[in-house]
Design a protein around this motif. Structure first.
Motif, PDB file in Angstrom:
ATOM      1  N   ALA A  58      -4.030  -0.777 -13.100  1.00 43.49           N
ATOM      2  CA  ALA A  58      -5.108  -1.375 -12.304  1.00 43.49           C
ATOM      3  C   ALA A  58      -5.703  -2.583 -13.020  1.00 43.49           C
ATOM      4  O   ALA A  58      -6.048  -2.519 -14.195  1.00 43.49           O
ATOM      5  CB  ALA A  58      -6.192  -0.343 -12.017  1.00 43.49           C
ATOM      6  N   GLY A  92      -5.549  -0.983  -7.834  1.00 44.87           N
ATOM      7  CA  GLY A  92      -6.077   0.378  -7.754  1.00 44.87           C
ATOM      8  C   GLY A  92      -5.800   0.966  -6.385  1.00 44.87           C
ATOM      9  O   GLY A  92      -5.335   0.290  -5.464  1.00 44.87           O
ATOM     10  N   ASN A  93      -6.068   2.272  -6.235  1.00 44.00           N
ATOM     11  CA  ASN A  93      -5.857   2.952  -4.947  1.00 44.00           C
ATOM     12  C   ASN A  93      -4.417   2.841  -4.468  1.00 44.00           C
ATOM     13  O   ASN A  93      -4.161   2.697  -3.262  1.00 44.00           O
ATOM     14  CB  ASN A  93      -6.811   2.406  -3.877  1.00 44.00           C
ATOM     15  CG  ASN A  93      -8.268   2.613  -4.235  1.00 44.00           C
ATOM     16  OD1 ASN A  93      -8.642   3.656  -4.757  1.00 44.00           O
ATOM     17  ND2 ASN A  93      -9.090   1.600  -3.992  1.00 44.00           N
ATOM     18  N   ASN A  94      -3.468   2.843  -5.409  1.00 46.06           N
ATOM     19  CA  ASN A  94      -2.037   2.821  -5.083  1.00 46.06           C
ATOM     20  C   ASN A  94      -1.614   1.556  -4.355  1.00 46.06           C
ATOM     21  O   ASN A  94      -0.680   1.570  -3.551  1.00 46.06           O
ATOM     22  CB  ASN A  94      -1.658   4.050  -4.241  1.00 46.06           C
ATOM     23  CG  ASN A  94      -2.142   5.352  -4.844  1.00 46.06           C
ATOM     24  OD1 ASN A  94      -2.112   5.515  -6.063  1.00 46.06           O
ATOM     25  ND2 ASN A  94      -2.604   6.260  -4.002  1.00 46.06           N
ATOM     26  N   SER A  95      -2.301   0.445  -4.626  1.00 49.05           N
ATOM     27  CA  SER A  95      -2.043  -0.805  -3.917  1.00 49.05           C
ATOM     28  C   SER A  95      -1.817  -1.965  -4.883  1.00 49.05           C
ATOM     29  O   SER A  95      -2.238  -1.921  -6.044  1.00 49.05           O
ATOM     30  CB  SER A  95      -3.215  -1.145  -2.995  1.00 49.05           C
ATOM     31  OG  SER A  95      -3.406  -0.151  -2.004  1.00 49.05           O
ATOM     32  N   SER A 140      -1.260   3.578 -11.147  1.00 47.86           N
ATOM     33  CA  SER A 140      -2.703   3.672 -11.396  1.00 47.86           C
ATOM     34  C   SER A 140      -3.078   3.215 -12.801  1.00 47.86           C
ATOM     35  O   SER A 140      -4.204   2.773 -13.045  1.00 47.86           O
ATOM     36  CB  SER A 140      -3.189   5.106 -11.175  1.00 47.86           C
ATOM     37  OG  SER A 140      -2.499   6.004 -12.033  1.00 47.86           O
ATOM     38  N   GLU A 175       0.707   7.130  -2.322  1.00 45.90           N
ATOM     39  CA  GLU A 175       0.542   8.018  -3.472  1.00 45.90           C
ATOM     40  C   GLU A 175       0.640   7.185  -4.739  1.00 45.90           C
ATOM     41  O   GLU A 175       0.981   5.999  -4.694  1.00 45.90           O
ATOM     42  CB  GLU A 175       1.651   9.081  -3.467  1.00 45.90           C
ATOM     43  CG  GLU A 175       3.043   8.473  -3.530  1.00 45.90           C
ATOM     44  CD  GLU A 175       4.146   9.498  -3.442  1.00 45.90           C
ATOM     45  OE1 GLU A 175       3.848  10.701  -3.493  1.00 45.90           O
ATOM     46  OE2 GLU A 175       5.326   9.094  -3.340  1.00 45.90           O
ATOM     47  N   ASP A 176       0.323   7.810  -5.869  1.00 42.18           N
ATOM     48  CA  ASP A 176       0.448   7.140  -7.154  1.00 42.18           C
ATOM     49  C   ASP A 176       1.920   7.158  -7.565  1.00 42.18           C
ATOM     50  O   ASP A 176       2.456   8.189  -7.953  1.00 42.18           O
ATOM     51  CB  ASP A 176      -0.413   7.842  -8.205  1.00 42.18           C
ATOM     52  CG  ASP A 176      -0.552   7.012  -9.477  1.00 42.18           C
ATOM     53  OD1 ASP A 176      -0.072   5.860  -9.487  1.00 42.18           O
ATOM     54  OD2 ASP A 176      -1.146   7.513 -10.450  1.00 42.18           O
ATOM     55  N   ASN A 189       0.840  -1.192   0.000  1.00 38.58           N
ATOM     56  CA  ASN A 189       0.000   0.000   0.000  1.00 38.58           C
ATOM     57  C   ASN A 189       0.876   1.243   0.000  1.00 38.58           C
ATOM     58  O   ASN A 189       1.475   1.600   1.019  1.00 38.58           O
ATOM     59  CB  ASN A 189      -0.918   0.016   1.227  1.00 38.58           C
ATOM     60  CG  ASN A 189      -1.849  -1.183   1.265  1.00 38.58           C
ATOM     61  OD1 ASN A 189      -2.409  -1.578   0.248  1.00 38.58           O
ATOM     62  ND2 ASN A 189      -2.020  -1.771   2.445  1.00 38.58           N
TER      63      ASN A 189
END
Length: 379
Positions: free
Chosen positions: A178, A215-218, A175, A149-150, A146
């Motif tokens: 994804a 997605g969500n920087n993960s 991003s 940030e991107d 996690n």
């Protein structure tokens, strides 16, 4: 009254520390810190030079479809250790003697398992360790990253688990990937210039780890399941293998074992990505007692130029004339070896018979006269 308030404040702080169930380990130079939370589910946070790089990354395993390592974790003991030793390499790929200097933290949990972290100046690693008196089936492994940030990603995308590990590394934003999957190693760089190179080592009786951008920087870890049936390969290429069925687990293995290291090179200096030898250091010690036959050297390799040679009086390709040309070239320029890559054998799964245009024995004898060794590619 002031003393009473101070006492109450200290007591509350101690209570919070116990309830939070955090264990910390830092690199020898103190630039890198790992904070491991064992409150309910195991997760860790990476802090580099005072800035959070990875936050609340989950780590766990599911055994036999029900025993969940890392969920509702009950920490029994935490111990710290300093490691300072030298690892010697038979083949000096980068260095003959490699310093292994780090801090180690072992977290012992109820349920007969440990989680071990090692913190180096240029990275960290962790692995699970089990002590169960019977074989186990690893249903799944929990692995997550996690970022806050991107980040920039060098993402070697894979369409399936059947990978040659020869993919390109396009520079993209995380991003933008994804839903896509990649193999390891994979590189990520934060806006402030901190590199995080994700890899693994000491992989035995266990599948390779792949990453899926969620997605969500993960990212989450994904792995192939144990294959239970494949189509007969006698008439097929190894790269067209058809998997007919799989088990509901990723590994069937011993209950008393060390699982693979999950490794991370972490640095704001790009040169450390090349100089780090964390994967070699953490691999199992060499089991070969007699290493005198291992003689590293430079090589003329047909794969690099697709067997394309010019201005010769024969048809170049996978044949003895071409490889004798390579041997002559190696001898003239002082190279110790040539490689016969894919194509020298009848098929990639039949190594007992040669391609009709190849005579390996003849090439070996020709190479000996020129003081050039022959290396055979094989699966």
């Amino acid at each position: 009254m002031k003393k009473i308030y101070s006492l109450v404040f200290v007591s509350l702080m101690a209570l919070v520390s116990v309830q939070a169930k955090n264990s910390e380990i830092s690199s020898p130079d103190q630039n890198l810190k790992i904070v491991v939370s064992t409150d309910k589910n195991i997760s860790y946070t990476l802090i580099y030079k005072g800035t959070v790089v990875l936050n609340n990354c989950p780590a766990g395993m599911v055994l036999d479809g029900q025993k969940q390592l890392g969920k509702d974790a009950s920490l029994i003991k935490s111990s710290l250790n300093t490691i300072s030793q030298v690892v010697n390499s038979v083949v000096s790929y980068k260095n003959a003697s490699i310093p292994d200097v780090c801090n180690e933290m072992t977290l012992r949990f109820k349920g007969n398992y440990n989680l071990i972290f090692r913190a180096y100046n240029t990275g960290f690693a962790y692995r699970f360790q089990t002590n169960i008196d019977k074989p186990v089936e690893v249903t799944s492994e929990t692995f997550g990253l996690n970022f806050g940030e991107d980040v920039i990603s060098y993402f070697p995308e894979e369409k399936s688990f059947m990978s040659h590990y020869e993919g390109l590394y396009p520079k993209t934003k995380l991003s933008e990937n994804a839903g896509k999957m990649c193999s390891l190693p994979a590189l990520f760089k934060t806006a402030s210039g901190v590199n995080v190179l994700v890899s693994e080592t000491d992989l035995y009786d266990y599948p390779c780890l792949f990453l899926k951008a969620s997605g969500n920087n993960s990212l989450t870890g994904v792995q192939p399941k144990v294959v239970t049936k494949i189509t007969d390969l006698s008439t097929r290429s190894d790269r067209t293998e058809v998997i007919d069925s799989v088990a509901n687990c990723i590994s069937k293995t011993s209950g008393k074992r060390n699982f693979p290291w999950r490794t991370f090179i972490v640095s704001d200096n790009d040169a450390d990505l090349v100089s780090s030898e964390i994967n070699f250091i953490l691999a199992s010690p060499l089991k070969i007692e007699n290493t005198s036959w291992i003689k590293p050297g430079r090589v003329a390799w047909d794969w690099f130029n697709a067997n394309n040679i010019y201005h010769v009086d024969f048809k170049s390709g996978i044949n003895n004339e071409t490889y004798k040309y390579y041997i002559d070239f190696a001898a003239e320029f002082g190279l110790e070896y040539i490689i016969l890559d894919e194509g020298w054998s009848k098929t990639t799964t039949n190594l007992t018979e040669c391609n009709p245009d190849i005579n390996v024995k003849e090439l070996v004898e020709y190479g000996k006269k020129k003081n050039v060794g022959i290396i055979l590619w094989m699966l």
